[in-house]
Design a protein around this motif. Structure first.
Motif, PDB file in Angstrom:
ATOM      1  N   THR A  89       5.602   0.396   6.893  1.00 33.02           N
ATOM      2  CA  THR A  89       5.276   0.221   8.335  1.00 33.02           C
ATOM      3  C   THR A  89       3.461   0.870   8.554  1.00 33.02           C
ATOM      4  OG1 THR A  89       6.466   2.133   9.157  1.00 33.02           O
ATOM      5  CG2 THR A  89       7.381  -0.100   9.642  1.00 33.02           C
ATOM      6  N   GLU A  90       3.507   2.060   7.975  1.00 33.78           N
ATOM      7  CA  GLU A  90       2.219   2.500   7.956  1.00 33.78           C
ATOM      8  C   GLU A  90       1.219   1.578   7.295  1.00 33.78           C
ATOM      9  OE1 GLU A  90       4.216   4.225   4.392  1.00 33.78           O
ATOM     10  OE2 GLU A  90       4.840   3.783   6.525  1.00 33.78           O
ATOM     11  N   VAL A  91       1.516   0.924   6.643  1.00 28.08           N
ATOM     12  CA  VAL A  91       0.492  -0.187   5.610  1.00 28.08           C
ATOM     13  C   VAL A  91       0.103  -1.391   6.495  1.00 28.08           C
ATOM     14  CG1 VAL A  91       0.317  -1.565   3.715  1.00 28.08           C
ATOM     15  CG2 VAL A  91       1.385   0.548   3.538  1.00 28.08           C
ATOM     16  N   GLY A 137       0.892  -1.236  -0.107  1.00 29.55           N
ATOM     17  CA  GLY A 137       0.063  -0.040   0.019  1.00 29.55           C
ATOM     18  C   GLY A 137       0.748   1.179   0.019  1.00 29.55           C
ATOM     19  N   LEU A 138       0.316   2.303   0.155  1.00 28.22           N
ATOM     20  CA  LEU A 138       0.814   3.762   0.192  1.00 28.22           C
ATOM     21  C   LEU A 138       0.145   4.643   1.187  1.00 28.22           C
ATOM     22  CD1 LEU A 138      -1.238   5.773  -1.443  1.00 28.22           C
ATOM     23  CD2 LEU A 138      -0.456   4.451  -3.396  1.00 28.22           C
ATOM     24  N   ARG A 139       1.055   5.622   1.558  1.00 29.23           N
ATOM     25  CA  ARG A 139       0.433   6.864   2.272  1.00 29.23           C
ATOM     26  C   ARG A 139       0.765   8.306   1.558  1.00 29.23           C
ATOM     27  NH1 ARG A 139       3.713   9.227   7.448  1.00 29.23           N
ATOM     28  NH2 ARG A 139       5.329   8.549   6.147  1.00 29.23           N
ATOM     29  N   VAL A 140      -0.083   9.041   1.844  1.00 28.45           N
ATOM     30  CA  VAL A 140       0.254  10.472   1.033  1.00 28.45           C
ATOM     31  C   VAL A 140      -0.357  11.649   2.232  1.00 28.45           C
ATOM     32  CG1 VAL A 140      -0.556  11.846  -0.779  1.00 28.45           C
ATOM     33  CG2 VAL A 140      -0.646   9.489  -0.988  1.00 28.45           C
ATOM     34  N   ALA A 177      -3.682   3.892   2.081  1.00 26.19           N
ATOM     35  CA  ALA A 177      -4.539   2.941   0.995  1.00 26.19           C
ATOM     36  C   ALA A 177      -3.948   1.454   1.294  1.00 26.19           C
ATOM     37  CB  ALA A 177      -4.468   3.192  -0.273  1.00 26.19           C
ATOM     38  N   VAL A 178      -4.612   0.663   1.786  1.00 28.78           N
ATOM     39  CA  VAL A 178      -4.239  -0.732   1.868  1.00 28.78           C
ATOM     40  C   VAL A 178      -4.831  -1.944   0.765  1.00 28.78           C
ATOM     41  CG1 VAL A 178      -4.204  -2.776   3.583  1.00 28.78           C
ATOM     42  CG2 VAL A 178      -4.150  -0.557   4.515  1.00 28.78           C
TER      43      VAL A 178
END
Length: 321
Positions: free
Chosen positions: A295-297, A70-73, A87-88
């Motif tokens: 790690t956020e994912v 996933g990603l983080r924005v 988003a996972v």
């Protein structure tokens, strides 16, 4: 048409107040670091889209063990806006959930620093010194204190109102862990009295000096780490026996702008110390908290699992099958 879970801070707040959730997230981050040593995770350096008045920052990553990616924005246009989008995805490409807000990112950052404290601070550490008393300090310190049997937290800030707010809010959470929270009269005195130190400031100039530290102490720094702006004395990287970070790739991307560029060959991945030989209690250790992509994912995915078991409802948006 199908439904996609969308979680906000308000909806996951009941989960984040549970000790079991915090412990599960710490374990998830720790496991991610173990898997990183085995080559089972993706954790590239962040991508930055620059504009005149700010940046859009994208981090991405995934875990083969958990079968998620996933990603983080987030943006830097407004320093007070900490909202992020996570988003996972499953490894089959299916979008599993979205998380919007700041709570997941804050817990993930706290968990990374908890893992660092667990493996780099002395096992018999009893006093934690914290320099900086803002929002991030209030969210990180109670989590970090779950991995060591601290008896006292010393707090120092240039802003008395922040110190009072920390003692009122974080101090109450710490008291439930049997930890006493006290003001330190100065940063130097705080370092002298502490077994482990956490710096959580927005300062462009060092708030601690290398000469204040002694063998056997640990320092985690969460603030700026650039040659032109840094919250700790760069000479600490020379003095320390152990220098670790959660993201060598991100440090390498800074190039000569990194405050510790001259000591870059000394820095090791935190994961090397997770289930490793451990640290010598006579060693001075420094942890450079950067932010390990991915790690956020896995944290968001773990919260998704916990929410499902707890019957926590999310908002719903319609997506095309």
């Amino acid at each position: 048409m199908g439904s996609l879970p969308v979680f906000t801070d308000r909806e996951i707040a009941p989960l984040l107040s549970e000790d079991s959730t915090v412990d599960a997230v710490i374990s998830e981050v720790e496991e991610f670091m173990r898997d990183k040593k085995k080559g089972l995770v993706a954790s590239p350096q962040r991508f930055v889209c620059e504009a005149r008045d700010g940046e859009l920052v994208i981090t991405a990553g995934g875990s083969e063990r958990k079968k998620v990616i996933g990603l983080r924005v987030y943006s830097t246009f407004d320093p007070e806006d900490r909202e992020q989008l996570i988003a996972v995805y499953g490894m089959d490409g299916a979008l599993k959930a979205l998380f919007i807000g700041s709570a997941v990112g804050a817990l993930r950052t706290a968990a990374i620093n908890a893992v660092a404290m667990k493996y780099l601070a002395r096992y018999d550490a009893k006093t934690l010194g914290v320099i900086g008393a803002g929002r991030q300090a209030r969210s990180v310190v109670p989590v970090v204190c779950r991995v060591r049997d601290f008896q006292t937290v010393l707090i120092h800030s240039l802003h008395e109102s922040s110190t009072s707010n920390f003692i009122k809010n974080a101090g109450q959470m710490l008291s439930r862990l049997g930890i006493d929270t006290r003001r330190a009269e100065s940063a130097e005195r705080l370092v002298s009295d502490a077994d482990a130190v956490l710096t959580v400031t927005t300062s462009d100039a060092p708030v601690v000096k290398a000469e204040w530290f002694r063998a056997g102490q640990h320092l985690s720094t969460m603030g700026k780490k650039f040659r032109e702006a840094h919250e700790i004395d760069p000479l600490l990287l020379s003095k320390a026996d152990i220098v670790a970070t959660d993201s060598m790739k991100q440090i390498q991307s800074y190039g000569e702008a990194f405050m510790g560029y001259d000591y870059r060959d000394k820095i090791r991945e935190l994961g090397e110390y997770v289930d490793g030989e451990g640290r010598d209690d006579r060693a001075l250790s420094v942890f450079l908290s950067i932010g390990l992509a991915g790690t956020e994912v896995v944290v968001a995915n773990r919260l998704l699992e916990i929410a499902a078991k707890a019957g926590i409802a999310s908002s719903e948006v319609l997506v095309t099958d």
